[in-house]
Enzyme design. Structure first.
Site, PDB file in Angstrom:
ATOM      1  N   HIS A  14      15.400  -7.220   1.754  1.00 16.47           N
ATOM      2  CA  HIS A  14      14.631  -8.359   1.244  1.00 16.47           C
ATOM      3  C   HIS A  14      14.119  -9.239   2.386  1.00 16.47           C
ATOM      4  O   HIS A  14      14.902  -9.745   3.186  1.00 16.47           O
ATOM      5  CB  HIS A  14      15.552  -9.178   0.329  1.00 16.47           C
ATOM      6  CG  HIS A  14      14.866 -10.237  -0.445  1.00 16.47           C
ATOM      7  ND1 HIS A  14      15.386 -11.508  -0.603  1.00 16.47           N
ATOM      8  CD2 HIS A  14      13.700 -10.241  -1.146  1.00 16.47           C
ATOM      9  CE1 HIS A  14      14.597 -12.231  -1.368  1.00 16.47           C
ATOM     10  NE2 HIS A  14      13.566 -11.494  -1.709  1.00 16.47           N
ATOM     11  N   HIS A  56       6.765 -16.642   2.071  1.00 19.70           N
ATOM     12  CA  HIS A  56       7.151 -16.675   0.665  1.00 19.70           C
ATOM     13  C   HIS A  56       6.623 -17.912  -0.044  1.00 19.70           C
ATOM     14  O   HIS A  56       5.964 -17.811  -1.073  1.00 19.70           O
ATOM     15  CB  HIS A  56       8.672 -16.610   0.530  1.00 19.70           C
ATOM     16  CG  HIS A  56       9.148 -16.716  -0.877  1.00 19.70           C
ATOM     17  ND1 HIS A  56       9.383 -17.930  -1.498  1.00 19.70           N
ATOM     18  CD2 HIS A  56       9.412 -15.765  -1.804  1.00 19.70           C
ATOM     19  CE1 HIS A  56       9.779 -17.711  -2.736  1.00 19.70           C
ATOM     20  NE2 HIS A  56       9.801 -16.413  -2.956  1.00 19.70           N
TER      21      HIS A  56
END
Length: 246
Positions: A14, A56
């Site tokens: 991730h 992000h």
């Protein structure tokens, strides 16, 4: 759109290396690779002048020393930001990478990529279009393409229109009304769920439709084992130091 053979490994790191390094930086991806991972998840959005870059959040404050919306700034400004000091002193001065930086590194090293299209609000279609076009150009001639995923159907729709041959996956945090029909309309090859949503019935529904079952973000051994027992296909994790990838 169904893939005859699933070319991706079960374990996906991730944002590069989870929480061990500053997320979505080249340092994180190198660390994930050092732990044996062959596939990585990243987040891609557009700068004000249309350069795809890794981040992000919509805003810069959490993971850089910048202020405001990342998508409101041109790349030459974003490239000067410190994207490492928020994490720890060892990463002071780590820059934001462009999407192409990461893509070229993955291809050169034989790594695979799960690209989450993460648009700045209002840029859903534009981001899906640009990311798909860049991905198709960069991966031209490469045997295994990247997997394009997004929570935003508009982004996946634009990606499909721009480069229909690239595989797509719908990200879900909840099973909202109509998700299954939209996934089929977008010709998705995968559903990428909050791992707690998966049960035997949902796995069967997705697999019967010819799609694969992926999960995020799985950081506990019991949760990973539950997903393996259910027969799911991919696990996105922060815990690159805990799970040995296959």
């Amino acid at each position: 759109m169904a893939m005859q053979q699933w070319p991706y490994p079960r374990w996906i790191a991730h944002r590069g290396a989870g929480k061990l390094a500053p997320e979505n930086t080249m340092a994180a991806f190198r660390l994930g690779a050092a732990h044996g991972y062959r596939m990585f998840e990243c987040d891609v959005k557009l700068s004000a002048d249309g350069v795809p870059f890794l981040m992000h959040d919509a805003t810069l404050e959490r993971t850089t020393n910048g202020v405001g919306f990342g998508g409101d700034q041109p790349w030459d400004q974003l490239a000067r930001l410190d994207a490492g000091s928020w994490h720890s002193r060892g990463y002071v001065g780590e820059p934001l990478p462009t999407f192409e930086n990461l893509a070229r590194w993955c291809i050169a090293n034989g790594y695979l990529l799960d690209i989450e299209i993460k648009p700045t609000p209002g840029q859903e279609a534009a981001t899906g279009d640009v990311v798909a076009r860049w991905a198709a150009r960069i991966w031209a001639g490469v045997q295994v393409p990247p997997l394009l995923t997004s929570f935003r159907p508009e982004s996946l729709q634009a990606a499909m229109q721009a480069q229909p041959e690239l595989p797509r996956g719908l990200l879900l945090d909840t099973l909202w009304d109509g998700w299954f029909d939209i996934a089929q309309r977008l010709q998705c090859v995968a559903i990428v769920c909050n791992h707690a949503l998966w049960d035997g019935k949902l796995v069967a529904q997705v697999k019967d439709a010819g799609m694969r079952c992926l999960s995020y973000t799985v950081n506990d051994e019991w949760a990973a084992q539950r997903l393996i027992d259910l027969g799911t296909d991919g696990i996105v994790t922060d815990r690159v130091e805990l799970f040995a990838p296959d």
